[in-house]
Design a protein around this motif. Structure first.
Motif, PDB file in Angstrom:
ATOM      1  N   GLU A   1       0.851  -0.995   0.068  1.00 57.65           N
ATOM      2  CA  GLU A   1       0.128   0.186  -0.023  1.00 57.65           C
ATOM      3  C   GLU A   1       0.643   1.192   0.014  1.00 57.65           C
ATOM      4  OE1 GLU A   1      -2.756  -0.122   2.917  1.00 57.65           O
ATOM      5  OE2 GLU A   1      -3.684  -2.164   2.119  1.00 57.65           O
ATOM      6  N   ARG A   2       2.086   1.130  -0.492  1.00 60.35           N
ATOM      7  CA  ARG A   2       2.907   2.211  -0.788  1.00 60.35           C
ATOM      8  C   ARG A   2       2.389   3.398  -1.606  1.00 60.35           C
ATOM      9  NH1 ARG A   2       9.068   0.707  -1.179  1.00 60.35           N
ATOM     10  NH2 ARG A   2       8.117  -1.080  -2.129  1.00 60.35           N
ATOM     11  N   VAL A   3       2.363   4.581  -1.860  1.00 60.08           N
ATOM     12  CA  VAL A   3       2.060   5.362  -2.590  1.00 60.08           C
ATOM     13  C   VAL A   3       3.458   5.917  -3.050  1.00 60.08           C
ATOM     14  CG1 VAL A   3       0.528   7.381  -3.248  1.00 60.08           C
ATOM     15  CG2 VAL A   3      -0.236   6.052  -1.502  1.00 60.08           C
ATOM     16  N   MET A   4       3.545   6.071  -4.465  1.00 61.29           N
ATOM     17  CA  MET A   4       4.877   6.495  -5.027  1.00 61.29           C
ATOM     18  C   MET A   4       4.489   7.177  -6.577  1.00 61.29           C
ATOM     19  SD  MET A   4       6.219   2.542  -5.884  1.00 61.29           S
ATOM     20  CE  MET A   4       5.058   1.843  -4.568  1.00 61.29           C
ATOM     21  N   SER A   5       5.463   7.927  -6.870  1.00 63.72           N
ATOM     22  CA  SER A   5       5.436   8.506  -8.359  1.00 63.72           C
ATOM     23  C   SER A   5       5.895   7.569  -9.069  1.00 63.72           C
ATOM     24  CB  SER A   5       6.100   9.783  -8.078  1.00 63.72           C
ATOM     25  OG  SER A   5       6.357  10.419  -9.502  1.00 63.72           O
TER      26      SER A   5
END
Length: 109
Positions: free
Chosen positions: A77-81
């Motif tokens: 559930e990491r949010v990354m660009s």
């Protein structure tokens, strides 16, 4: 082992109007009307359960026209660009992590 799937989260739909609708249409396959509805519902997931490369391409397409789109790993559930990849493999806490690691943690080819 399985590879994690990634979602594309549209965090901001502020961009060049029709270009943004066209970009959403190109990554989702939805009609112009439904694409416009998605843009009005930000933050929202525009693409879900996709492989890393396809999700990263979709996020880059949206970012190119002024939107703010990010990738969300379905495992940790990491949010990354997409521009931040490769990311530090440490935060991934999935029990299903393959021996080669999350695709977002691998160096680009």
């Amino acid at each position: 082992m399985e590879e994690p799937e990634f979602d594309v989260l549209l965090a901001s739909g502020r961009g060049r109007g029709i270009d943004l609708v066209q970009a959403v249409r190109s990554v989702t396959g939805l009609s112009a009307w439904r694409s416009k509805q998605l843009l009005e519902a930000v933050p929202t997931t525009v693409v879900d359960r996709n492989w890393f490369e396809a999700a990263a391409d979709a996020a880059r397409c949206l970012n190119a026209v002024g939107a703010r789109a990010a990738l969300v790993c379905r495992w940790c559930e990491r949010v990354m660009s997409p521009e931040d990849c490769p990311v530090d493999p440490g935060p991934c806490s999935s029990a299903f992590l393959s021996p080669t690691g999350c695709p977002a943690s691998r160096p680009r080819a």
